[in-house]
Design a protein around this motif. Sequence first.
Motif, PDB file in Angstrom:
ATOM      1  N   VAL A 115       0.862  -1.006   0.050  1.00 61.97           N
ATOM      2  CA  VAL A 115      -0.102  -0.050  -0.038  1.00 61.97           C
ATOM      3  C   VAL A 115       1.027   1.277   0.040  1.00 61.97           C
ATOM      4  N   SER A 116       1.866   1.206   0.757  1.00 59.53           N
ATOM      5  CA  SER A 116       2.974   2.405   0.767  1.00 59.53           C
ATOM      6  C   SER A 116       3.680   2.558  -0.417  1.00 59.53           C
ATOM      7  N   PHE A 117       4.238   1.482  -1.104  1.00 62.35           N
ATOM      8  CA  PHE A 117       5.190   1.482  -1.904  1.00 62.35           C
ATOM      9  C   PHE A 117       4.456   1.968  -3.291  1.00 62.35           C
ATOM     10  N   LYS A 118       3.325   1.484  -3.433  1.00 59.38           N
ATOM     11  CA  LYS A 118       2.765   1.635  -4.988  1.00 59.38           C
ATOM     12  C   LYS A 118       2.686   3.098  -5.196  1.00 59.38           C
ATOM     13  N   PRO A 119       2.027   3.986  -4.478  1.00 63.59           N
ATOM     14  CA  PRO A 119       1.829   5.445  -4.711  1.00 63.59           C
ATOM     15  C   PRO A 119       3.450   6.009  -5.071  1.00 63.59           C
ATOM     16  N   ILE A 120       4.614   5.488  -4.051  1.00 63.55           N
ATOM     17  CA  ILE A 120       5.758   5.959  -4.241  1.00 63.55           C
ATOM     18  C   ILE A 120       6.432   5.628  -5.425  1.00 63.55           C
ATOM     19  N   VAL A 121       6.186   4.450  -5.823  1.00 61.48           N
ATOM     20  CA  VAL A 121       6.639   3.777  -7.169  1.00 61.48           C
ATOM     21  C   VAL A 121       5.988   4.436  -8.153  1.00 61.48           C
ATOM     22  N   SER A 122       4.731   4.775  -8.274  1.00 57.91           N
ATOM     23  CA  SER A 122       4.089   5.474  -9.169  1.00 57.91           C
ATOM     24  C   SER A 122       4.934   6.785  -9.391  1.00 57.91           C
ATOM     25  N   ALA A 123       5.041   7.762  -8.422  1.00 56.02           N
ATOM     26  CA  ALA A 123       5.710   8.960  -8.336  1.00 56.02           C
ATOM     27  C   ALA A 123       7.099   8.533  -8.846  1.00 56.02           C
ATOM     28  N   ALA A 124       7.694   7.684  -8.362  1.00 55.18           N
ATOM     29  CA  ALA A 124       9.298   7.392  -8.769  1.00 55.18           C
ATOM     30  C   ALA A 124       9.303   7.126 -10.291  1.00 55.18           C
ATOM     31  N   ILE A 125       8.326   6.387 -10.832  1.00 57.74           N
ATOM     32  CA  ILE A 125       8.365   5.840 -12.213  1.00 57.74           C
ATOM     33  C   ILE A 125       8.232   7.362 -12.877  1.00 57.74           C
ATOM     34  N   LYS A 126       7.559   8.226 -12.612  1.00 53.75           N
ATOM     35  CA  LYS A 126       7.518   9.472 -13.265  1.00 53.75           C
ATOM     36  C   LYS A 126       8.679  10.290 -12.966  1.00 53.75           C
ATOM     37  N   LYS A 127       9.352  10.440 -11.560  1.00 57.58           N
ATOM     38  CA  LYS A 127      10.586  11.208 -11.356  1.00 57.58           C
ATOM     39  C   LYS A 127      11.745  10.574 -12.418  1.00 57.58           C
ATOM     40  N   VAL A 128      11.883   9.362 -12.371  1.00 55.42           N
ATOM     41  CA  VAL A 128      13.039   8.618 -13.177  1.00 55.42           C
ATOM     42  C   VAL A 128      12.810   8.682 -14.526  1.00 55.42           C
ATOM     43  N   ASN A 129      11.676   9.090 -14.863  1.00 61.93           N
ATOM     44  CA  ASN A 129      11.282   8.936 -16.365  1.00 61.93           C
ATOM     45  C   ASN A 129      11.106   7.659 -16.874  1.00 61.93           C
ATOM     46  N   VAL A 130      10.696   6.791 -16.225  1.00 58.21           N
ATOM     47  CA  VAL A 130      10.548   5.140 -16.718  1.00 58.21           C
ATOM     48  C   VAL A 130       9.681   5.376 -18.186  1.00 58.21           C
ATOM     49  N   ALA A 131       8.581   5.948 -17.975  1.00 53.52           N
ATOM     50  CA  ALA A 131       7.767   5.977 -19.104  1.00 53.52           C
ATOM     51  C   ALA A 131       8.587   6.529 -20.507  1.00 53.52           C
ATOM     52  N   ARG A 132       9.446   7.460 -20.194  1.00 53.56           N
ATOM     53  CA  ARG A 132      10.074   7.934 -21.218  1.00 53.56           C
ATOM     54  C   ARG A 132      10.959   7.032 -22.102  1.00 53.56           C
ATOM     55  N   TYR A 133      11.251   5.977 -21.252  1.00 49.40           N
ATOM     56  CA  TYR A 133      12.295   4.663 -21.788  1.00 49.40           C
ATOM     57  C   TYR A 133      11.199   3.825 -22.113  1.00 49.40           C
ATOM     58  N   TRP A 134      10.308   3.490 -21.446  1.00 55.82           N
ATOM     59  CA  TRP A 134       9.594   2.366 -21.942  1.00 55.82           C
ATOM     60  C   TRP A 134       8.388   2.535 -23.127  1.00 55.82           C
ATOM     61  N   LYS A 135       7.621   3.927 -23.089  1.00 53.20           N
ATOM     62  CA  LYS A 135       6.967   3.950 -24.176  1.00 53.20           C
ATOM     63  C   LYS A 135       7.393   3.876 -25.540  1.00 53.20           C
ATOM     64  N   PRO A 136       8.678   4.457 -25.841  1.00 52.21           N
ATOM     65  CA  PRO A 136       9.395   4.205 -27.192  1.00 52.21           C
ATOM     66  C   PRO A 136       9.637   2.859 -27.477  1.00 52.21           C
ATOM     67  N   LEU A 137      10.098   1.964 -26.419  1.00 53.69           N
ATOM     68  CA  LEU A 137      10.388   0.668 -26.735  1.00 53.69           C
ATOM     69  C   LEU A 137       9.403  -0.213 -26.986  1.00 53.69           C
ATOM     70  N   VAL A 138       8.166  -0.237 -26.139  1.00 49.54           N
ATOM     71  CA  VAL A 138       6.785  -1.018 -26.541  1.00 49.54           C
ATOM     72  C   VAL A 138       6.402  -0.596 -27.859  1.00 49.54           C
ATOM     73  N   THR A 139       6.458   0.948 -27.929  1.00 56.31           N
ATOM     74  CA  THR A 139       5.463   1.352 -29.361  1.00 56.31           C
ATOM     75  C   THR A 139       6.513   0.613 -30.602  1.00 56.31           C
ATOM     76  N   THR A 140       7.916   0.567 -30.527  1.00 61.99           N
ATOM     77  CA  THR A 140       8.731   0.080 -31.294  1.00 61.99           C
ATOM     78  C   THR A 140       8.374  -1.273 -31.534  1.00 61.99           C
ATOM     79  N   TYR A 141       8.343  -2.030 -30.366  1.00 58.62           N
ATOM     80  CA  TYR A 141       7.998  -3.449 -30.489  1.00 58.62           C
ATOM     81  C   TYR A 141       6.790  -3.707 -31.109  1.00 58.62           C
ATOM     82  N   ASN A 142       5.804  -2.846 -30.626  1.00 62.26           N
ATOM     83  CA  ASN A 142       4.408  -3.359 -31.101  1.00 62.26           C
ATOM     84  C   ASN A 142       4.277  -3.137 -32.588  1.00 62.26           C
ATOM     85  N   LYS A 143       5.039  -2.187 -33.082  1.00 60.80           N
ATOM     86  CA  LYS A 143       4.984  -2.024 -34.769  1.00 60.80           C
ATOM     87  C   LYS A 143       5.675  -3.108 -35.398  1.00 60.80           C
TER      88      LYS A 143
END
Length: 240
Positions: A156-184
């Motif tokens: 319960v405690s970790f999940k919102p922090i992980v969510s914020a951390a994922i944004k803070k360290v830009n996980v989506a910045r690395y993941w979205k291009p990867l998965v978009t390229t893969y899906n194509k």
Amino acid sequence: MRKISIAVSVLLFISCVALAKRPELQIPIPTLKPTSLTSEEVVRGLKDALRVGADNSVISASSVDGFYRNQEVFIPFPNEAIKVKNTLEKIGRKKDVDAFVKSLNRAAEEAAKSAAPILIKAIQDMTIQDAMGILKGDGSAATLYLKDKTTAQLEVSFKPIVSAAIKKVNVARYWKPLVTTYNKTSLFSGGGKVDPDLEMYVTEKAISGLFILIAKEELKIRKDPAARVTDIIKSVFSKQ
């Protein structure tokens, strides 16, 4: 009468000499054994030990590279999306894959900072029955106690922090291009789209890694006298 006294004295002297030469004939003098620890002292010692282990583990996990450079707790590319990794590495995107994995570990390191209060609360709530079970248990009994008492709260405690951390360290910045390229790419290979729950993945891995570190600390305290940093910890664990 004087002759009798002399004779008695001589006999006593001979007896003492005989006893000195034959220790098995001597009457043993009982020695005092140290008193056992009270239940309260056992609880206090175990709480101290758990605090030390928990503090060291949280400090290690939440430091820079606490997950990323520690192979015991390192968070790899999500297994359910491993085909993404394999495909992207084949088309020359390994650097992007590595950057994404690093960002996952950074998110876990960020989340670990929130663990201490939850672990300390579980330690404070330990009962005498809990303590005795831990003392008599195997090398991971204290870790299992903490895991049982805190996993749900840590999630319960970790999940919102992980969510914020994922944004803070830009996980989506690395993941979205990867998965978009893969899906194509997969549209032509029939591989199917993937979209793992990265928040849950990092949360579970972060908690699992934290308890791996706590287990190591517990074993160290049980086995290594040098790790028993307070007198009460020394007293409790030297009685095992």
